[in-house]
Design a protein around this motif. Structure first.
Motif, PDB file in Angstrom:
ATOM      1  N   GLY A  17       1.771   7.078   7.394  1.00 50.97           N
ATOM      2  CA  GLY A  17       0.329   6.833   7.374  1.00 50.97           C
ATOM      3  C   GLY A  17      -0.210   6.677   5.960  1.00 50.97           C
ATOM      4  N   ASP A  18      -1.317   5.972   5.859  1.00 50.42           N
ATOM      5  CA  ASP A  18      -1.941   5.676   4.571  1.00 50.42           C
ATOM      6  C   ASP A  18      -2.408   6.967   3.880  1.00 50.42           C
ATOM      7  OD1 ASP A  18      -3.331   3.154   3.126  1.00 50.42           O
ATOM      8  OD2 ASP A  18      -4.583   4.945   2.969  1.00 50.42           O
ATOM      9  N   LYS A  19      -2.060   7.069   2.614  1.00 49.73           N
ATOM     10  CA  LYS A  19      -2.380   8.283   1.862  1.00 49.73           C
ATOM     11  C   LYS A  19      -3.891   8.421   1.666  1.00 49.73           C
ATOM     12  CE  LYS A  19      -0.873   8.754  -2.611  1.00 49.73           C
ATOM     13  NZ  LYS A  19      -1.958   9.159  -3.529  1.00 49.73           N
ATOM     14  N   SER A  20      -4.541   7.355   1.238  1.00 51.07           N
ATOM     15  CA  SER A  20      -5.991   7.435   0.981  1.00 51.07           C
ATOM     16  C   SER A  20      -6.738   7.803   2.254  1.00 51.07           C
ATOM     17  CB  SER A  20      -6.511   6.080   0.488  1.00 51.07           C
ATOM     18  OG  SER A  20      -5.948   5.775  -0.749  1.00 51.07           O
ATOM     19  N   ILE A  21      -6.346   7.190   3.367  1.00 51.24           N
ATOM     20  CA  ILE A  21      -7.060   7.436   4.626  1.00 51.24           C
ATOM     21  C   ILE A  21      -6.748   8.850   5.137  1.00 51.24           C
ATOM     22  CG2 ILE A  21      -7.271   6.658   7.042  1.00 51.24           C
ATOM     23  CD1 ILE A  21      -6.860   3.791   6.019  1.00 51.24           C
ATOM     24  N   SER A  22      -5.500   9.293   4.996  1.00 58.00           N
ATOM     25  CA  SER A  22      -5.138  10.644   5.451  1.00 58.00           C
ATOM     26  C   SER A  22      -5.970  11.714   4.740  1.00 58.00           C
ATOM     27  CB  SER A  22      -3.640  10.903   5.228  1.00 58.00           C
ATOM     28  OG  SER A  22      -2.875  10.036   6.038  1.00 58.00           O
ATOM     29  N   HIS A  23      -6.101  11.576   3.414  1.00 60.31           N
ATOM     30  CA  HIS A  23      -6.936  12.538   2.664  1.00 60.31           C
ATOM     31  C   HIS A  23      -8.358  12.588   3.244  1.00 60.31           C
ATOM     32  CE1 HIS A  23      -4.612  13.545  -0.912  1.00 60.31           C
ATOM     33  NE2 HIS A  23      -4.364  12.284  -1.181  1.00 60.31           N
ATOM     34  N   SER A 238       0.818   0.692   0.460  1.00 61.59           N
ATOM     35  CA  SER A 238       1.439   1.067  -0.815  1.00 61.59           C
ATOM     36  C   SER A 238       2.876   1.545  -0.602  1.00 61.59           C
ATOM     37  CB  SER A 238       0.622   2.156  -1.511  1.00 61.59           C
ATOM     38  OG  SER A 238      -0.675   1.675  -1.787  1.00 61.59           O
ATOM     39  N   SER A 239       3.172   2.102   0.577  1.00 61.21           N
ATOM     40  CA  SER A 239       4.551   2.474   0.917  1.00 61.21           C
ATOM     41  C   SER A 239       5.308   1.259   1.438  1.00 61.21           C
ATOM     42  CB  SER A 239       4.557   3.578   1.982  1.00 61.21           C
ATOM     43  OG  SER A 239       3.897   4.716   1.484  1.00 61.21           O
ATOM     44  N   ALA A 240       4.609   0.411   2.203  1.00 62.65           N
ATOM     45  CA  ALA A 240       5.241  -0.818   2.715  1.00 62.65           C
ATOM     46  C   ALA A 240       5.708  -1.695   1.558  1.00 62.65           C
ATOM     47  CB  ALA A 240       4.244  -1.581   3.585  1.00 62.65           C
ATOM     48  N   VAL A 415       9.331  11.514  -4.694  1.00 62.86           N
ATOM     49  CA  VAL A 415       8.824  10.590  -3.656  1.00 62.86           C
ATOM     50  C   VAL A 415       8.068  11.356  -2.570  1.00 62.86           C
ATOM     51  CG1 VAL A 415      10.680   8.904  -4.049  1.00 62.86           C
ATOM     52  CG2 VAL A 415      10.934  10.611  -2.222  1.00 62.86           C
ATOM     53  N   ASP A 416       8.331  12.650  -2.483  1.00 62.37           N
ATOM     54  CA  ASP A 416       7.678  13.527  -1.508  1.00 62.37           C
ATOM     55  C   ASP A 416       6.137  13.480  -1.596  1.00 62.37           C
ATOM     56  OD1 ASP A 416       7.911  15.502   0.520  1.00 62.37           O
ATOM     57  OD2 ASP A 416       7.270  16.987  -0.954  1.00 62.37           O
ATOM     58  N   VAL A 417       5.637  13.127  -2.762  1.00 62.15           N
ATOM     59  CA  VAL A 417       4.176  13.056  -2.953  1.00 62.15           C
ATOM     60  C   VAL A 417       3.527  12.109  -1.940  1.00 62.15           C
ATOM     61  CG1 VAL A 417       2.466  12.051  -4.566  1.00 62.15           C
ATOM     62  CG2 VAL A 417       4.057  13.804  -5.349  1.00 62.15           C
ATOM     63  N   SER A 418       4.166  10.949  -1.697  1.00 62.04           N
ATOM     64  CA  SER A 418       3.541   9.977  -0.790  1.00 62.04           C
ATOM     65  C   SER A 418       4.467   9.474   0.310  1.00 62.04           C
ATOM     66  CB  SER A 418       3.014   8.771  -1.574  1.00 62.04           C
ATOM     67  OG  SER A 418       4.093   8.077  -2.177  1.00 62.04           O
ATOM     68  N   TYR A 419       5.790   9.780   0.199  1.00 59.76           N
ATOM     69  CA  TYR A 419       6.709   9.195   1.178  1.00 59.76           C
ATOM     70  C   TYR A 419       7.943  10.085   1.316  1.00 59.76           C
ATOM     71  CZ  TYR A 419       8.628   5.169   3.749  1.00 59.76           C
ATOM     72  OH  TYR A 419       9.117   4.327   4.703  1.00 59.76           O
ATOM     73  N   PRO A 420       7.796  11.226   2.021  1.00 61.08           N
ATOM     74  CA  PRO A 420       8.896  12.190   2.071  1.00 61.08           C
ATOM     75  C   PRO A 420      10.228  11.615   2.597  1.00 61.08           C
ATOM     76  CG  PRO A 420       6.885  13.173   2.915  1.00 61.08           C
ATOM     77  CD  PRO A 420       6.576  11.725   2.659  1.00 61.08           C
ATOM     78  N   ASN A 421      10.190  10.659   3.551  1.00 58.03           N
ATOM     79  CA  ASN A 421      11.454  10.141   4.112  1.00 58.03           C
ATOM     80  C   ASN A 421      11.882   8.807   3.524  1.00 58.03           C
ATOM     81  OD1 ASN A 421      11.695  12.316   5.853  1.00 58.03           O
ATOM     82  ND2 ASN A 421      10.301  11.346   7.320  1.00 58.03           N
ATOM     83  N   PHE A 422      11.422   8.521   2.334  1.00 54.54           N
ATOM     84  CA  PHE A 422      11.670   7.199   1.745  1.00 54.54           C
ATOM     85  C   PHE A 422      13.149   6.821   1.769  1.00 54.54           C
ATOM     86  CE2 PHE A 422      12.639   4.737  -2.181  1.00 54.54           C
ATOM     87  CZ  PHE A 422      12.012   3.560  -1.825  1.00 54.54           C
ATOM     88  N   TYR A 423      14.003   7.698   1.261  1.00 52.32           N
ATOM     89  CA  TYR A 423      15.429   7.314   1.134  1.00 52.32           C
ATOM     90  C   TYR A 423      16.098   7.180   2.502  1.00 52.32           C
ATOM     91  CZ  TYR A 423      14.807   7.771  -3.858  1.00 52.32           C
ATOM     92  OH  TYR A 423      14.361   7.583  -5.140  1.00 52.32           O
TER      93      TYR A 423
END
Ligand code: S3P
Length: 430
Positions: A17-23, A238-240, A415-423
């Motif tokens: 989910g979008d970071k800005s919107i989640s906040h 931003s994650s996409a 990467v945990d800041v915005s995308y914990p499962n990135f790898y």
């Protein structure tokens, strides 16, 4: 984390989910009356910091398997915090919550990690002070820790020198607690999630984008109450961006990134990919909760250089590290300018991007407000100094996939800041 070149990335990806919107869901839900149910909430460290702060302000927030539930207490229901509010690495938490706290009848203190505590807060201290707020930088250096005490707020018209959604949102949130109308004009339209979402919550908010200039204005008047909402957070563009870039750059790839928020104030990356000759198709376009979303289909492409400037910059500011890596592989020169804001992100991203791309063999020159990248040379494996900046870690992980040799990403766990499962996500594409 050590990474090496790959080919043929194929498959579907759903980004968090979008970071800005989640906040904003947590913050607006906390000061709304009733319950706010949030689906597809981003469980990254930044948004967790926001949850933590609002729990500390007396708000019950339930973490369920498939949703986060905020039991709002209305505009005047927050309680004095029992401890310092720890905002971690999150600029959005700090600047938006400061706007809310400026209007509360209790004292509060905000502080974060070393990176956060060195980022500029004068940009919110000045307009909040003009509104009558009592907010100080405890170390008198214009940065957090911040100390906020009760004050009576008045509406102002603020002509912001920067196109920053964090500054705009801070002032609009303080405007909920001010006498009269509060207006913010910014030099170019920054992401407008606050305006869209506050309107859904029932705020008396208006926004316009001038036809004869890039300037944009948003105004808010105090209202009786905001009301809890059901929200499904779109996937974060931003994650996409990392998978879009991987799809374009890694030979023989085809990736479908599903359910991506494509709000025009965020989607500058898509325009730049198009301008660079990227093979990108939007599918299943629809709107959810006032936010446009789509699936993005990406295929390996031969890219060429472009110029990125002016009012396009706020629509892709967080994607510039990734765009710079793309530009290193494009034929010709890419110029990025009007992007001095890069210097005050989690790291000075003009410096972190330039230093790391140089280390990989790219011909790149930093400038005062951006960078010039002469593309087309192969990248070589190197050690990447992320300086704990999540976007540097992810952008250079993609660079590693097209570099010869091995690339070592230092402190890749950031990467945990915005995308914990990135790898894990991109392992699924191999
Ligand atoms: C954000 C706004 C942007 C962006 C940040 C999130 C927000 O910062 O870089 O990652 O959620 O409002 P600025 O508003 O300072 O440009």
């Amino acid at each position: 984390m050590e990474l090496a070149a790959v080919t043929g990335l194929k498959g579907k990806v759903t980004v968090p989910g979008d970071k800005s919107i989640s906040h904003r869901c947590i913050m607006f839900g906390a000061i709304a009356k009733g319950t706010t149910v949030v689906h597809n909430f981003l469980q990254g460290a930044d948004c967790r910091a926001t949850i933590h702060c609002f729990r500390n302000l007396g708000i019950e927030i339930e973490d369920r398997e498939d949703s986060v539930i905020v039991h709002g207490k209305g505009l005047h229901g927050l309680q004095a915090p029992t401890q310092l509010l720890d905002v971690g690495n999150s600029g959005t938490t700090t600047r938006l919550i400061a706007g809310i706290l400026a209007g509360q009848p209790f004292d509060s203190k905000l502080s974060g990690d070393d990176s956060l505590n060195s980022r500029p807060m004068k940009r919110i201290i000045e307009p909040l002070t003009e509104m009558g707020a009592d907010i100080t930088s405890i170390l008198h250096n214009g940065c957090a820790p911040l100390y906020i005490t009760p004050a009576t707020l008045r509406g102002i018209h603020y002509d912001s020198p920067v196109a920053s959604a964090q500054v705009k949102s801070c002032i609009l949130l303080a405007g909920l607690y001010a006498d009269g109308e509060t207006t913010v004009t910014e030099p170019a339209l920054s992401r407008n999630h606050t305006e869209l979402m506050l309107r859904e919550f029932g705020a008396d908010i208006r926004f316009t984008h001038a036809l004869d200039s890039t300037k944009a204005t948003a105004s808010i008047r105090p209202c009786e109450e905001l009301y809890g909402q059901n929200i499904t957070v779109p996937g974060d563009i931003s994650s996409a961006a990392y998978f879009i870039a991987a799809g374009l750059l890694v030979p023989d790839s085809e990736i479908l990134v599903q359910n991506v928020g494509i709000n025009p104030t965020r989607a500058g990356l898509l325009k730049v990919c198009e301008d660079m000759g990227g093979d990108i198709t939007l599918l299943n376009e629809q709107t959810e909760g006032g936010e446009p979303i789509a699936d993005v289909l990406v295929r390996t492409s031969k890219l060429h250089g472009t110029t990125i400037q002016d009012d396009l910059i706020p629509t892709l500011i967080d994607e510039i590290p990734m765009i710079a890596v793309m530009a290193s592989q494009a034929e010709g020169t890419t110029i990025i300018k009007d992007a001095a804001e890069l210097k005050v992100k989690e790291t000075d991203r003009i410096e972190t991007v330039t230093d790391n791309l140089k280390a990989m063999g790219c011909d790149i020159t930093p400038t005062e407000d951006g960078m010039i990248i002469r593309g087309g040379s192969p990248l070589h494996g190197a050690t990447i100094h992320t300086l704990l900046d999540h976007r540097i870690a992810m952008a250079f992980s993609i660079a590693a996939l097209i570099a010869d040799g091995t690339t070592k990403i230092l402190d890749s766990q950031c990467v945990d800041v915005s995308y914990p499962n990135f790898y894990d996500t991109f392992e699924n594409l191999l």
